[in-house]
Motif scaffolding. Structure first.
Motif, PDB file in Angstrom:
ATOM      1  N   TYR A 134       0.844  -1.198   0.000  1.00 31.58           N
ATOM      2  CA  TYR A 134       0.000   0.000   0.000  1.00 31.58           C
ATOM      3  C   TYR A 134       0.882   1.253   0.000  1.00 31.58           C
ATOM      4  N   PRO A 135       1.576   1.527  -1.099  1.00 28.12           N
ATOM      5  CA  PRO A 135       2.503   2.663  -1.125  1.00 28.12           C
ATOM      6  C   PRO A 135       1.817   4.023  -0.971  1.00 28.12           C
ATOM      7  N   GLN A 136       0.511   4.066  -1.145  1.00 25.80           N
ATOM      8  CA  GLN A 136      -0.220   5.324  -1.012  1.00 25.80           C
ATOM      9  C   GLN A 136      -0.482   5.697   0.454  1.00 25.80           C
ATOM     10  N   THR A 137      -0.145   4.821   1.390  1.00 26.16           N
ATOM     11  CA  THR A 137      -0.367   5.108   2.806  1.00 26.16           C
ATOM     12  C   THR A 137       0.865   5.760   3.423  1.00 26.16           C
ATOM     13  N   THR A 138       0.642   6.423   4.541  1.00 26.80           N
ATOM     14  CA  THR A 138       1.735   6.909   5.380  1.00 26.80           C
ATOM     15  C   THR A 138       1.795   6.005   6.596  1.00 26.80           C
ATOM     16  N   ILE A 139       2.987   5.562   6.945  1.00 26.98           N
ATOM     17  CA  ILE A 139       3.155   4.660   8.086  1.00 26.98           C
ATOM     18  C   ILE A 139       4.062   5.325   9.099  1.00 26.98           C
ATOM     19  N   THR A 140       3.595   5.416  10.335  1.00 26.34           N
ATOM     20  CA  THR A 140       4.461   5.863  11.419  1.00 26.34           C
ATOM     21  C   THR A 140       4.732   4.665  12.315  1.00 26.34           C
ATOM     22  N   LEU A 141       5.993   4.473  12.612  1.00 26.42           N
ATOM     23  CA  LEU A 141       6.425   3.334  13.410  1.00 26.42           C
ATOM     24  C   LEU A 141       6.914   3.853  14.751  1.00 26.42           C
ATOM     25  N   ASN A 142       6.221   3.468  15.823  1.00 24.45           N
ATOM     26  CA  ASN A 142       6.529   3.932  17.175  1.00 24.45           C
ATOM     27  C   ASN A 142       6.897   2.737  18.048  1.00 24.45           C
ATOM     28  N   HIS A 143       8.145   2.688  18.429  1.00 25.16           N
ATOM     29  CA  HIS A 143       8.591   1.635  19.342  1.00 25.16           C
ATOM     30  C   HIS A 143       8.592   2.256  20.740  1.00 25.16           C
ATOM     31  N   ASP A 144       7.526   1.986  21.469  1.00 26.28           N
ATOM     32  CA  ASP A 144       7.293   2.688  22.728  1.00 26.28           C
ATOM     33  C   ASP A 144       8.410   2.483  23.747  1.00 26.28           C
ATOM     34  N   GLU A 145       9.043   1.311  23.755  1.00 29.16           N
ATOM     35  CA  GLU A 145      10.143   1.043  24.691  1.00 29.16           C
ATOM     36  C   GLU A 145      11.513   1.250  24.047  1.00 29.16           C
ATOM     37  N   GLN A 146      11.555   1.435  22.749  1.00 29.61           N
ATOM     38  CA  GLN A 146      12.811   1.611  22.002  1.00 29.61           C
ATOM     39  C   GLN A 146      12.686   2.828  21.085  1.00 29.61           C
ATOM     40  N   PRO A 147      12.469   4.020  21.634  1.00 28.95           N
ATOM     41  CA  PRO A 147      12.158   5.185  20.796  1.00 28.95           C
ATOM     42  C   PRO A 147      13.258   5.573  19.802  1.00 28.95           C
ATOM     43  N   GLN A 148      14.477   5.143  20.040  1.00 30.96           N
ATOM     44  CA  GLN A 148      15.569   5.449  19.103  1.00 30.96           C
ATOM     45  C   GLN A 148      15.346   4.773  17.752  1.00 30.96           C
ATOM     46  N   LEU A 149      14.432   3.805  17.679  1.00 33.03           N
ATOM     47  CA  LEU A 149      14.159   3.078  16.441  1.00 33.03           C
ATOM     48  C   LEU A 149      12.965   3.645  15.668  1.00 33.03           C
ATOM     49  N   ASN A 150      12.284   4.650  16.202  1.00 35.08           N
ATOM     50  CA  ASN A 150      11.086   5.206  15.558  1.00 35.08           C
ATOM     51  C   ASN A 150      11.415   5.784  14.187  1.00 35.08           C
ATOM     52  N   HIS A 151      10.478   5.624  13.249  1.00 33.66           N
ATOM     53  CA  HIS A 151      10.617   6.254  11.939  1.00 33.66           C
ATOM     54  C   HIS A 151       9.291   6.286  11.222  1.00 33.66           C
ATOM     55  N   GLU A 152       9.291   6.897  10.035  1.00 34.57           N
ATOM     56  CA  GLU A 152       8.064   7.061   9.269  1.00 34.57           C
ATOM     57  C   GLU A 152       8.328   6.728   7.810  1.00 34.57           C
ATOM     58  N   TYR A 153       7.323   6.138   7.162  1.00 35.79           N
ATOM     59  CA  TYR A 153       7.356   5.888   5.724  1.00 35.79           C
ATOM     60  C   TYR A 153       6.294   6.762   5.088  1.00 35.79           C
ATOM     61  N   LYS A 154       6.658   7.523   4.062  1.00 37.40           N
ATOM     62  CA  LYS A 154       5.650   8.320   3.328  1.00 37.40           C
ATOM     63  C   LYS A 154       5.687   7.938   1.869  1.00 37.40           C
TER      64      LYS A 154
END
Length: 138
Positions: free
Chosen positions: A118-138
């Motif tokens: 689904y490349p038309q979606t925006t994905i936010t990735l939240n690692h609540d216990e590992q915030p240094q790994l958070n990122h987003e796909y647009k």
């Protein structure tokens, strides 16, 4: 309107299922605690689900691949439906004991799957216990 998919990894011990702040309530919560825990293996204790050793362990010594195939099937039904109905938000949560290995891996792999399908979606990735790994796909 584009669909934003918010994916969380979390710890059942530390904070529980993340609250959906979108106003829609809920979404999915998948419990990864039934998968063997690489955190009990000495060499993986300080690593996360983003590290190659932990990923290899989960892919070859556990039921994680089968678990994720089922997750992909379930979330695809909703994503297809939400896109067709112009919904703008879906939350998907993965929990394990510490929020470090299994849930991080499952969240990352699910985000990769959704990004490709689904490349038309925006994905936010939240690692609540590992915030240094958070990122987003647009």
């Amino acid at each position: 309107m584009a669909l934003t998919i918010e994916i969380h990894s979390f710890s059942y011990k530390k904070g529980g299922i993340p609250k959906d702040n979108s106003g829609n309530g809920g979404g999915f919560a998948f419990d990864c605690r039934g998968i063997l825990n690489p955190g009990r293996v000495e060499e993986y204790k300080t690593q996360t689900g983003c590290d190659t050793g932990v990923q290899d362990y989960l892919e070859t010594k556990t039921e994680m691949p089968d678990f994720l195939e089922l997750v992909k099937s379930i979330v695809s039904i909703n994503i297809d439906n939400y896109i067709g109905r112009d919904f703008d938000h879906l939350q998907i949560n993965f929990g394990c004991t510490g929020g470090q290995h299994r849930s991080v891996y499952a969240a990352e792999k699910t985000a990769e799957f959704i990004r490709k399908k689904y490349p038309q979606t925006t994905i936010t990735l939240n690692h609540d216990e590992q915030p240094q790994l958070n990122h987003e796909y647009k």
